[in-house]
Design a protein around this motif. Sequence first.
Motif, PDB file in Angstrom:
ATOM      1  N   TYR A 261      -3.429 -41.239  -1.961  1.00  0.00           N
ATOM      2  CA  TYR A 261      -2.501 -42.121  -1.257  1.00  0.00           C
ATOM      3  C   TYR A 261      -1.226 -41.395  -0.822  1.00  0.00           C
ATOM      4  CZ  TYR A 261       0.646 -46.101  -0.507  1.00  0.00           C
ATOM      5  OH  TYR A 261       1.537 -46.988   0.021  1.00  0.00           O
ATOM      6  N   LYS A 262      -0.718 -40.488  -1.650  1.00  0.00           N
ATOM      7  CA  LYS A 262       0.534 -39.809  -1.295  1.00  0.00           C
ATOM      8  C   LYS A 262       0.361 -38.941  -0.050  1.00  0.00           C
ATOM      9  CE  LYS A 262       0.272 -35.536  -4.038  1.00  0.00           C
ATOM     10  NZ  LYS A 262       0.951 -34.707  -5.062  1.00  0.00           N
ATOM     11  N   TYR A 263      -0.828 -38.406   0.142  1.00  0.00           N
ATOM     12  CA  TYR A 263      -1.087 -37.625   1.354  1.00  0.00           C
ATOM     13  C   TYR A 263      -1.215 -38.545   2.565  1.00  0.00           C
ATOM     14  CZ  TYR A 263      -1.858 -33.523  -1.554  1.00  0.00           C
ATOM     15  OH  TYR A 263      -1.686 -32.471  -2.431  1.00  0.00           O
ATOM     16  N   LEU A 264      -1.847 -39.685   2.372  1.00  0.00           N
ATOM     17  CA  LEU A 264      -2.013 -40.617   3.484  1.00  0.00           C
ATOM     18  C   LEU A 264      -0.663 -41.100   4.009  1.00  0.00           C
ATOM     19  CD1 LEU A 264      -5.006 -42.824   2.212  1.00  0.00           C
ATOM     20  CD2 LEU A 264      -5.074 -40.866   3.762  1.00  0.00           C
ATOM     21  N   ILE A 265       0.227 -41.487   3.117  1.00  0.00           N
ATOM     22  CA  ILE A 265       1.506 -42.048   3.575  1.00  0.00           C
ATOM     23  C   ILE A 265       2.475 -40.971   4.047  1.00  0.00           C
ATOM     24  CG2 ILE A 265       1.286 -44.089   2.115  1.00  0.00           C
ATOM     25  CD1 ILE A 265       3.372 -42.856   0.232  1.00  0.00           C
ATOM     26  N   SER A 266       2.127 -39.693   3.816  1.00  0.00           N
ATOM     27  CA  SER A 266       2.990 -38.611   4.312  1.00  0.00           C
ATOM     28  C   SER A 266       2.707 -38.294   5.778  1.00  0.00           C
ATOM     29  CB  SER A 266       2.772 -37.343   3.480  1.00  0.00           C
ATOM     30  OG  SER A 266       1.548 -36.717   3.808  1.00  0.00           O
ATOM     31  N   ALA A 267       1.661 -38.915   6.331  1.00  0.00           N
ATOM     32  CA  ALA A 267       1.190 -38.536   7.664  1.00  0.00           C
ATOM     33  C   ALA A 267       1.957 -39.209   8.791  1.00  0.00           C
ATOM     34  CB  ALA A 267      -0.294 -38.884   7.802  1.00  0.00           C
ATOM     35  N   ASP A 268       2.096 -38.490   9.897  1.00  0.00           N
ATOM     36  CA  ASP A 268       2.512 -39.102  11.149  1.00  0.00           C
ATOM     37  C   ASP A 268       1.297 -39.697  11.852  1.00  0.00           C
ATOM     38  OD1 ASP A 268       5.437 -38.450  11.468  1.00  0.00           O
ATOM     39  OD2 ASP A 268       4.654 -36.438  11.137  1.00  0.00           O
ATOM     40  N   VAL A 269       0.148 -39.079  11.626  1.00  0.00           N
ATOM     41  CA  VAL A 269      -1.108 -39.612  12.155  1.00  0.00           C
ATOM     42  C   VAL A 269      -2.244 -39.156  11.248  1.00  0.00           C
ATOM     43  CG1 VAL A 269      -1.500 -37.657  13.712  1.00  0.00           C
ATOM     44  CG2 VAL A 269      -2.589 -39.858  14.191  1.00  0.00           C
ATOM     45  N   LYS A 295     -13.065 -43.625   4.177  1.00  0.00           N
ATOM     46  CA  LYS A 295     -11.851 -43.029   4.724  1.00  0.00           C
ATOM     47  C   LYS A 295     -11.162 -43.950   5.733  1.00  0.00           C
ATOM     48  CE  LYS A 295     -12.682 -39.067   6.374  1.00  0.00           C
ATOM     49  NZ  LYS A 295     -13.138 -37.983   7.259  1.00  0.00           N
ATOM     50  N   ILE A 296     -11.937 -44.583   6.605  1.00  0.00           N
ATOM     51  CA  ILE A 296     -11.364 -45.434   7.647  1.00  0.00           C
ATOM     52  C   ILE A 296     -10.564 -46.576   7.029  1.00  0.00           C
ATOM     53  CG2 ILE A 296     -11.908 -46.998   9.547  1.00  0.00           C
ATOM     54  CD1 ILE A 296     -12.342 -43.996  10.109  1.00  0.00           C
ATOM     55  N   PHE A 297     -11.100 -47.177   5.994  1.00  0.00           N
ATOM     56  CA  PHE A 297     -10.425 -48.320   5.376  1.00  0.00           C
ATOM     57  C   PHE A 297      -9.210 -47.884   4.565  1.00  0.00           C
ATOM     58  CE2 PHE A 297     -14.928 -49.172   6.011  1.00  0.00           C
ATOM     59  CZ  PHE A 297     -14.834 -50.243   6.894  1.00  0.00           C
ATOM     60  N   GLU A 298      -9.268 -46.697   3.981  1.00  0.00           N
ATOM     61  CA  GLU A 298      -8.103 -46.173   3.287  1.00  0.00           C
ATOM     62  C   GLU A 298      -7.004 -45.816   4.284  1.00  0.00           C
ATOM     63  OE1 GLU A 298      -9.620 -43.033   0.830  1.00  0.00           O
ATOM     64  OE2 GLU A 298     -10.456 -44.436  -0.636  1.00  0.00           O
ATOM     65  N   TYR A 299      -7.373 -45.350   5.459  1.00  0.00           N
ATOM     66  CA  TYR A 299      -6.389 -45.107   6.509  1.00  0.00           C
ATOM     67  C   TYR A 299      -5.726 -46.418   6.918  1.00  0.00           C
ATOM     68  CZ  TYR A 299      -8.149 -40.312   7.480  1.00  0.00           C
ATOM     69  OH  TYR A 299      -8.499 -38.976   7.398  1.00  0.00           O
ATOM     70  N   MET A 300      -6.526 -47.466   7.088  1.00  0.00           N
ATOM     71  CA  MET A 300      -5.977 -48.771   7.447  1.00  0.00           C
ATOM     72  C   MET A 300      -5.031 -49.276   6.357  1.00  0.00           C
ATOM     73  SD  MET A 300      -9.504 -50.507   8.922  1.00  0.00           S
ATOM     74  CE  MET A 300      -8.781 -51.999   9.633  1.00  0.00           C
ATOM     75  N   ALA A 301      -5.417 -49.057   5.109  1.00  0.00           N
ATOM     76  CA  ALA A 301      -4.595 -49.517   3.986  1.00  0.00           C
ATOM     77  C   ALA A 301      -3.263 -48.786   3.908  1.00  0.00           C
ATOM     78  CB  ALA A 301      -5.364 -49.331   2.675  1.00  0.00           C
ATOM     79  N   ALA A 302      -3.237 -47.513   4.346  1.00  0.00           N
ATOM     80  CA  ALA A 302      -2.012 -46.722   4.281  1.00  0.00           C
ATOM     81  C   ALA A 302      -1.006 -47.086   5.360  1.00  0.00           C
ATOM     82  CB  ALA A 302      -2.355 -45.234   4.391  1.00  0.00           C
ATOM     83  N   CYS A 303      -1.439 -47.876   6.335  1.00  0.00           N
ATOM     84  CA  CYS A 303      -0.549 -48.339   7.414  1.00  0.00           C
ATOM     85  C   CYS A 303       0.035 -47.170   8.205  1.00  0.00           C
ATOM     86  CB  CYS A 303       0.554 -49.236   6.845  1.00  0.00           C
ATOM     87  SG  CYS A 303       1.363 -50.269   8.099  1.00  0.00           S
ATOM     88  N   ARG A 304      -0.840 -46.258   8.590  1.00  0.00           N
ATOM     89  CA  ARG A 304      -0.455 -45.140   9.432  1.00  0.00           C
ATOM     90  C   ARG A 304      -1.313 -45.153  10.699  1.00  0.00           C
ATOM     91  NH1 ARG A 304       3.119 -45.260   6.582  1.00  0.00           N
ATOM     92  NH2 ARG A 304       4.113 -43.624   5.367  1.00  0.00           N
ATOM     93  N   PRO A 305      -0.781 -44.740  11.839  1.00  0.00           N
ATOM     94  CA  PRO A 305      -1.609 -44.657  13.039  1.00  0.00           C
ATOM     95  C   PRO A 305      -2.759 -43.693  12.820  1.00  0.00           C
ATOM     96  CG  PRO A 305       0.482 -43.515  13.359  1.00  0.00           C
ATOM     97  CD  PRO A 305       0.602 -44.263  12.075  1.00  0.00           C
ATOM     98  N   MET A 306      -3.884 -43.982  13.441  1.00  0.00           N
ATOM     99  CA  MET A 306      -5.040 -43.123  13.229  1.00  0.00           C
ATOM    100  C   MET A 306      -5.806 -42.881  14.518  1.00  0.00           C
ATOM    101  SD  MET A 306      -7.484 -45.677  11.033  1.00  0.00           S
ATOM    102  CE  MET A 306      -7.551 -47.428  11.389  1.00  0.00           C
ATOM    103  N   ILE A 307      -6.452 -41.730  14.542  1.00  0.00           N
ATOM    104  CA  ILE A 307      -7.321 -41.331  15.646  1.00  0.00           C
ATOM    105  C   ILE A 307      -8.693 -41.091  15.053  1.00  0.00           C
ATOM    106  CG2 ILE A 307      -7.676 -39.724  17.546  1.00  0.00           C
ATOM    107  CD1 ILE A 307      -4.715 -38.925  17.253  1.00  0.00           C
ATOM    108  N   VAL A 308      -9.702 -41.745  15.624  1.00  0.00           N
ATOM    109  CA  VAL A 308     -11.049 -41.717  15.048  1.00  0.00           C
ATOM    110  C   VAL A 308     -12.057 -41.462  16.158  1.00  0.00           C
ATOM    111  CG1 VAL A 308     -12.731 -42.997  13.657  1.00  0.00           C
ATOM    112  CG2 VAL A 308     -10.283 -43.391  13.305  1.00  0.00           C
TER     113      VAL A 308
END
Length: 384
Positions: A261-269, A295-308
Amino acid sequence: MPDSPARSICYLASSQVPSDAANSIHVVHMCQAMSDLGNNVTLIAPTLKIPFSNKMDILRQKYSVKADYALHHIWIAGIPGGGWIYRRQLSRVIRRAKPDFVYGRNLEDCLFAAQSGHETVLEVHTPVWMMGGNSEGILEALIAEPTFKALVVISKALAEVYSKTYKSIKNKIIIAPDAAPEWQQIKRKENTGSKFRVVYVGGLYPGKGIEILVDLAPKCLWAEIIVVGGSESEIRNWQTRIPQATKNIVFVGRQPHAKVYKYLISADVLVAPYQHHVQGFGDTPNLAPWMSPLKIFEYMAACRPMIVSDLPVIREVLEHKHNALLVDPEDVESWAHAIEHIRYNPKIARAMADRAHSEYLKHYTWSSRTKNIFAKLETIGHLY
């Protein structure tokens, strides 16, 4: 389902628990969600070695779960008669648990449970022909059992495969995409003045997207690409493919699931560059047509923009420019342009992230996934 009576449930895992496999993460969180709904859950998992005495503490640390359910390891004996020994242990654990029904990812064990008179639900993440051995025959035998109640699949694409092949269970198929933990606090990334941070979390197996990231790094020298996952040997292999002048891609290796989680929320994307052919943990066939990546759902949970990657199965969950940017899986230039779009349009990026997070809260937590499955079991299986 809060108004439903508490039930005793045996969950039959197909993977070792704990492990680094996504299968193990899925199983642990599903058992926790079942327990959180007031059920008495017993997780039964195979093991090749003597289990650790503090196994529940390991689950709590590795997966950040309460682990307030029972975990029984059953030894896989690699000796003549090992199968008989395994089944005897399995029978004893199930009998002691006195389950109202059995839920499992292990095809052979689910057939054993059904033939032993227990109402049984099987969950699958691939077509049966990808499971190897006599899996098709075992599934046909399971379906024929009157105690077989439902088949849970992770995508509409996978549901179509099973409904066409096994028409008799078409009305017993439950579609339940994967999910992510319910993280209590979502933090906005602070502007530290550092490079634009692109984060990838996942395996380094062929088709997961590391190929794209290695080619992308020299085109986005203004960005810092963080790769979370992979063994030491896999990381060394990919590092040899990166030009020495390219120093903006950083491999941090595998991390405990509780620390991801700490890596996910550190992201700009956040990026998920799946290819048209995706290999999972171990030597598995192509997963791309029917996968539902954690991974996709964890990205959604982190509330960060994503490119898939823009794959048909991904569009079952994500919509281009609504909750993510979807791009050509193999076009590196498209990935570079998409990252630049996120970089220079922060308001648009945040709006997409917020929409994805809202949809995650409604549909893609482990709790909501489990409630959805149980609600459909109540309708078609009369189990819950």
